[in-house]
Every structure is written in C-alpha cells, then in structure tokens.
Design a protein around this motif. Structure first.
Motif, PDB file in Angstrom:
ATOM      1  N   ASP A  42       0.615  -1.257   0.403  1.00 16.80           N
ATOM      2  CA  ASP A  42      -0.575  -0.167   0.198  1.00 16.80           C
ATOM      3  C   ASP A  42       0.779   1.650   0.003  1.00 16.80           C
ATOM      4  N   LYS A  43       1.999   0.930   0.346  1.00 14.70           N
ATOM      5  CA  LYS A  43       2.567   2.025   0.664  1.00 14.70           C
ATOM      6  C   LYS A  43       3.345   2.643  -0.798  1.00 14.70           C
ATOM      7  N   GLY A  44       3.249   1.840  -1.922  1.00 21.20           N
ATOM      8  CA  GLY A  44       4.849   1.616  -2.982  1.00 21.20           C
ATOM      9  C   GLY A  44       5.362   0.271  -3.672  1.00 21.20           C
ATOM     10  N   THR A  45       6.081   0.218  -4.523  1.00 22.61           N
ATOM     11  CA  THR A  45       7.214  -0.685  -4.585  1.00 22.61           C
ATOM     12  C   THR A  45       8.616   0.349  -4.493  1.00 22.61           C
ATOM     13  N   ARG A  46       9.328  -0.400  -3.408  1.00 20.47           N
ATOM     14  CA  ARG A  46      10.188  -0.469  -2.713  1.00 20.47           C
ATOM     15  C   ARG A  46      11.689  -1.522  -2.694  1.00 20.47           C
ATOM     16  N   GLN A  96       7.282   8.081 -10.899  1.00 21.40           N
ATOM     17  CA  GLN A  96       7.981   9.116  -8.810  1.00 21.40           C
ATOM     18  C   GLN A  96       8.743   8.341  -8.445  1.00 21.40           C
ATOM     19  N   VAL A  97       9.630   8.928  -8.329  1.00 24.79           N
ATOM     20  CA  VAL A  97      10.678   8.040  -7.892  1.00 24.79           C
ATOM     21  C   VAL A  97      11.001   9.467  -6.157  1.00 24.79           C
ATOM     22  N   ALA A  98      11.246   8.231  -5.252  1.00 30.63           N
ATOM     23  CA  ALA A  98      11.681   8.989  -4.306  1.00 30.63           C
ATOM     24  C   ALA A  98      12.921   8.016  -3.648  1.00 30.63           C
ATOM     25  N   VAL A  99      13.949   8.349  -2.892  1.00 30.95           N
ATOM     26  CA  VAL A  99      15.088   7.924  -2.775  1.00 30.95           C
ATOM     27  C   VAL A  99      15.531   8.600  -1.068  1.00 30.95           C
ATOM     28  N   VAL A 127      17.931   2.166   8.873  1.00 33.25           N
ATOM     29  CA  VAL A 127      17.139   1.956   8.113  1.00 33.25           C
ATOM     30  C   VAL A 127      15.927   2.122   8.104  1.00 33.25           C
ATOM     31  N   ASN A 128      15.458   2.246   8.876  1.00 30.88           N
ATOM     32  CA  ASN A 128      14.212   2.974   9.409  1.00 30.88           C
ATOM     33  C   ASN A 128      14.318   4.380   9.117  1.00 30.88           C
ATOM     34  N   LEU A 129      15.095   4.918   9.188  1.00 31.44           N
ATOM     35  CA  LEU A 129      15.341   6.628   8.923  1.00 31.44           C
ATOM     36  C   LEU A 129      15.518   7.107   6.967  1.00 31.44           C
ATOM     37  N   ALA A 130      16.357   6.017   6.642  1.00 32.11           N
ATOM     38  CA  ALA A 130      16.333   5.983   5.029  1.00 32.11           C
ATOM     39  C   ALA A 130      14.618   5.954   4.478  1.00 32.11           C
ATOM     40  N   ALA A 131      13.934   4.731   5.045  1.00 32.62           N
ATOM     41  CA  ALA A 131      12.651   4.740   4.568  1.00 32.62           C
ATOM     42  C   ALA A 131      11.811   5.989   4.561  1.00 32.62           C
ATOM     43  N   ARG A 132      11.665   6.277   5.972  1.00 34.81           N
ATOM     44  CA  ARG A 132      10.976   7.891   6.590  1.00 34.81           C
ATOM     45  C   ARG A 132      12.104   8.918   5.106  1.00 34.81           C
ATOM     46  N   LEU A 133      13.081   9.466   5.330  1.00 36.97           N
ATOM     47  CA  LEU A 133      13.223   9.611   4.555  1.00 36.97           C
ATOM     48  C   LEU A 133      12.725   9.675   3.031  1.00 36.97           C
ATOM     49  N   MET A 134      12.735   8.171   2.791  1.00 36.37           N
ATOM     50  CA  MET A 134      11.711   8.275   1.591  1.00 36.37           C
ATOM     51  C   MET A 134      10.555   8.344   1.055  1.00 36.37           C
ATOM     52  N   GLN A 135       9.622   8.713   2.234  1.00 35.83           N
ATOM     53  CA  GLN A 135       8.334   8.207   2.233  1.00 35.83           C
ATOM     54  C   GLN A 135       8.286   9.916   1.996  1.00 35.83           C
ATOM     55  N   ALA A 136       9.072  10.376   3.163  1.00 38.65           N
ATOM     56  CA  ALA A 136       9.143  12.678   3.535  1.00 38.65           C
ATOM     57  C   ALA A 136       8.603  12.963   1.948  1.00 38.65           C
ATOM     58  N   ILE A 146      15.385  13.215  -4.082  1.00 32.09           N
ATOM     59  CA  ILE A 146      16.784  12.361  -3.105  1.00 32.09           C
ATOM     60  C   ILE A 146      16.935  13.158  -1.361  1.00 32.09           C
ATOM     61  N   SER A 147      16.856  12.247  -0.486  1.00 34.84           N
ATOM     62  CA  SER A 147      16.657  12.772   0.661  1.00 34.84           C
ATOM     63  C   SER A 147      18.744  12.357   1.353  1.00 34.84           C
ATOM     64  N   LEU A 148      18.939  12.760   1.751  1.00 33.35           N
ATOM     65  CA  LEU A 148      20.132  12.166   1.948  1.00 33.35           C
ATOM     66  C   LEU A 148      19.910  12.824   3.966  1.00 33.35           C
TER      67      LEU A 148
END
Length: 160
Positions: A42-46, A96-99, A127-136, A146-148
């Motif tokens: 439900d969040k997309g393809t990751r 649409q791409v988010a990293v 790992v959790n932070l990367a997922a949150r950055l991507m979702q934001a 892209i969020s770093l």
C-alpha cells in the motif's frame, strides 16, 4: 519508492516494472551494491538497497550509494510512466521516484526461523531513517527526489 500505477499499491504495466527493475539492477550492480528486498504494498514499490555489506566493502561506499541513486533516477527518468486503459504510453508523465539514503552501522544477517523461513535482511535505526526520508520525499510535488542523511566526517588533522 517507485510509482507504478495510479495508486501506490497498483502495478499497471509489467513492461514498465521490468524496465525499471533492470535499470535499478544495472545501476546497483555497477557500484557493487545489493538489492536486498523488493516490496510492493500500500506504500508503493520499494527496493531496499545496501552498500558495504560483508565481503563487498569499499573505502567510499557512501559515494557509491549516491552515484548509484543518481544513475537510477536518470535511468528511470527515461522510462515513460504506466498508461491506463486506452491511453498512450507515457500519458501519465514520468515515473515518480523517491530515494532515502543514510549511512551508519545496521544489523545485516539472517532473520527468521530455520524451519519456516530465513532471509538475509537489514535492520536498525539507519534503515528506518532512510525509509522515513524516502516516504517524506514521496509526498512532495516533485516527481523525483533524493533525501540524504550523511553525518559529518570525523574531525581529523586531514580535514581541519
């Protein structure tokens, strides 16, 4: 995170999925990374992608991750988005791409129960932070982002 349909959980075109997956695999392999997980829900393809795994460490794994993500974004930018029924390919614009990229120590190894299912996984705060950055970033208007989160280098006589 990759938008492959009108809703995050939709996959409209297997051809688009194939092209996107091949582009991601090529960019990750070129920089000696590893795709450790592919999820569509439900969040997309990751894709969970790691650099610097045991046996594949390099002096500049962080740089390799960033270069790989830039290559992924550029390659996916060339792939027209899914088309709805009766629409022309690319009528919905670009994928649409988010990293989200973080650095640091994480657990990497087998998880699960030997008698049922064991998988190689990554887990931890980074790992959790990367997922949150991507979702934001995926909630922004821009189709690609892209969020770093890269910590400052340690203070040494070389960078004072």
């Amino acid at each position: 995170m990759l938008g492959l349909g009108p809703k995050p959980c939709d996959v409209e075109s297997l051809e688009v999925v194939q092209r996107a997956t091949l582009a991601i695999q090529k960019a990750v392999q070129r920089y000696d990374g590893a795709i450790t997980r592919l999820i569509t829900d439900d969040k997309g393809t990751r894709f969970l992608i790691a650099f610097g795994l045991p046996g594949h460490q390099h002096d500049h794994d962080e740089e390799r991750a960033v270069l790989s993500s830039l290559e992924v974004v550029a390659a996916l930018d060339d792939i027209p988005a899914w088309a709805g029924e009766g629409e022309e390919e690319g009528s919905n614009g670009k994928l649409q791409v988010a990293v989200g990229i973080t650095t640091g120590l994480v657990f990497c190894g087998e998880a699960g129960w030997v008698r049922n299912r064991v998988e190689y996984t990554l887990a931890g705060a980074k790992v959790n932070l990367a997922a949150r950055l991507m979702q934001a970033r995926s909630k922004r208007i821009a189709p690609t982002s892209i969020s770093l989160h890269l910590p400052s280098p340690p203070m040494t006589s070389h960078n004072l």
